[in-house]
Design an enzyme around this catalytic site. Structure first.
Site, PDB file in Angstrom:
ATOM      1  N   ASP A 125      52.857  47.962  36.380  1.00  0.00           N
ATOM      2  CA  ASP A 125      52.406  48.349  35.053  1.00  0.00           C
ATOM      3  C   ASP A 125      53.465  47.903  34.042  1.00  0.00           C
ATOM      4  O   ASP A 125      54.634  48.270  34.172  1.00  0.00           O
ATOM      5  CB  ASP A 125      52.239  49.867  35.003  1.00  0.00           C
ATOM      6  CG  ASP A 125      51.597  50.355  33.705  1.00  0.00           C
ATOM      7  OD1 ASP A 125      51.753  49.682  32.670  1.00  0.00           O
ATOM      8  OD2 ASP A 125      50.955  51.426  33.743  1.00  0.00           O
ATOM      9  N   ASP A 161      51.239  39.247  35.710  1.00  0.00           N
ATOM     10  CA  ASP A 161      50.339  38.619  34.748  1.00  0.00           C
ATOM     11  C   ASP A 161      50.775  38.907  33.324  1.00  0.00           C
ATOM     12  O   ASP A 161      50.243  38.321  32.377  1.00  0.00           O
ATOM     13  CB  ASP A 161      48.935  39.198  34.924  1.00  0.00           C
ATOM     14  CG  ASP A 161      48.929  40.692  34.614  1.00  0.00           C
ATOM     15  OD1 ASP A 161      48.283  41.093  33.630  1.00  0.00           O
ATOM     16  OD2 ASP A 161      49.594  41.460  35.336  1.00  0.00           O
ATOM     17  N   THR A 201      47.046  39.565  45.584  1.00  0.00           N
ATOM     18  CA  THR A 201      46.619  40.956  45.629  1.00  0.00           C
ATOM     19  C   THR A 201      45.268  41.083  44.934  1.00  0.00           C
ATOM     20  O   THR A 201      44.786  40.152  44.296  1.00  0.00           O
ATOM     21  CB  THR A 201      47.633  41.861  44.913  1.00  0.00           C
ATOM     22  OG1 THR A 201      47.612  41.555  43.510  1.00  0.00           O
ATOM     23  CG2 THR A 201      49.045  41.654  45.448  1.00  0.00           C
ATOM     24  N   GLU A 204      45.837  40.469  41.311  1.00  0.00           N
ATOM     25  CA  GLU A 204      46.035  39.065  40.961  1.00  0.00           C
ATOM     26  C   GLU A 204      44.715  38.312  40.931  1.00  0.00           C
ATOM     27  O   GLU A 204      44.473  37.502  40.024  1.00  0.00           O
ATOM     28  CB  GLU A 204      46.995  38.387  41.936  1.00  0.00           C
ATOM     29  CG  GLU A 204      47.242  36.927  41.598  1.00  0.00           C
ATOM     30  CD  GLU A 204      48.335  36.288  42.424  1.00  0.00           C
ATOM     31  OE1 GLU A 204      48.570  35.091  42.257  1.00  0.00           O
ATOM     32  OE2 GLU A 204      48.957  37.004  43.233  1.00  0.00           O
TER      33      GLU A 204
END
Length: 246
Positions: A125, A161, A201, A204
């Site tokens: 996060d 990301d 993941t 992802e």
């Protein structure tokens, strides 16, 4: 609480690879495995790699499958999510995998100085609220925790990301005169996604489907024990960035 979640919590208790200490056993105390993961849990002298905020454990399991010569420990507080990785590791009889259910704030209760060789932080996060900057897993306070148990030549990896978290972490490194060994703002677009970086993941896969670039940083703290906070606009999103639900 749903029946499915209760079922997962119950099944977690049967997995040898799942370590779930009670709060009272680690608050201001050392866990019995601290300093003994190799001899007591894994039964070998292989390097130890942590995945912090491992979620479903996909990266932990993926790395462990590719590198049986290393020991991998996924760390997270959400047991229902970790169930997936622990179940896969159990079904596949993966002896080099463990999952540790705890808050990362307590992580140095579990590992002795020099016991960990590498740390992976995958899609954490980004904590965009300016009041939660210190909750970022690459904030100085967390880096100081990691320094207590990471080898002096140990490596930290950040895969995310979030362009903002990537830039923030670069600023932390700059403020502490640490030069990253690898720094990329788009690992797929720039062709550096090797076998380790290409493990995907659930998060992802979702981010890639949304067209978000995946960034990567790798660095060695080189034995540094204290870290200075950078002068960085913690509450401003980078252009085009959003904060997906995690």
């Amino acid at each position: 609480m749903g029946k499915n979640k209760l079922k997962k919590f119950s099944e977690n208790l049967t997995f040898r690879c799942m370590i779930q200490p009670e709060f009272e056993a680690i608050f201001h105390k050392d866990h019995p495995l601290k300093g003994h993961w190799r001899d007591t849990f894994f039964g070998n002298d292989h390097p130890i790699v942590l995945e912090l905020g491992c979620g479903r454990g996909e990266y932990t399991v993926g790395l462990a499958a590719a590198h049986p010569e290393m020991n991998y420990i996924g760390v997270d507080i959400k047991g229902a999510r970790m169930w997936r990785g622990a179940k896969t590791a159990t079904e596949q009889a993966m002896a080099n995998v463990a999952f540790l259910r705890t808050r990362i704030e307590f992580i140095d209760s579990f590992f002795a100085p020099g016991e960990v060789d590498q740390i992976w932080i995958t899609f954490p996060d980004p904590q965009m609220n300016k009041r939660r900057v210190n909750k970022r897993l690459t904030a100085p306070g967390f880096l100081e925790r990691y320094a207590r148990f990471l080898r002096p030549d140990g490596i930290i990896h950040l895969k995310t990301d979030s362009g903002h978290l990537h830039a923030y972490t670069r600023a932390v490194l700059d403020a502490n005169n640490i030069t990253p060994t690898v720094c990329c703002d788009d690992i797929y677009g720039k062709g550096i996604a090797d076998a380790k970086l290409s493990i995907k993941t659930t998060y992802e896969a979702r981010f890639l489907a949304e067209g978000l670039p995946i960034t990567y940083l790798q660095w060695c703290p080189a034995g540094r024990q204290s870290f200075t906070a950078p002068d960085f606009p913690a509450d401003e999103l980078l252009v085009g960035e959003h904060t997906p639900v995690r």
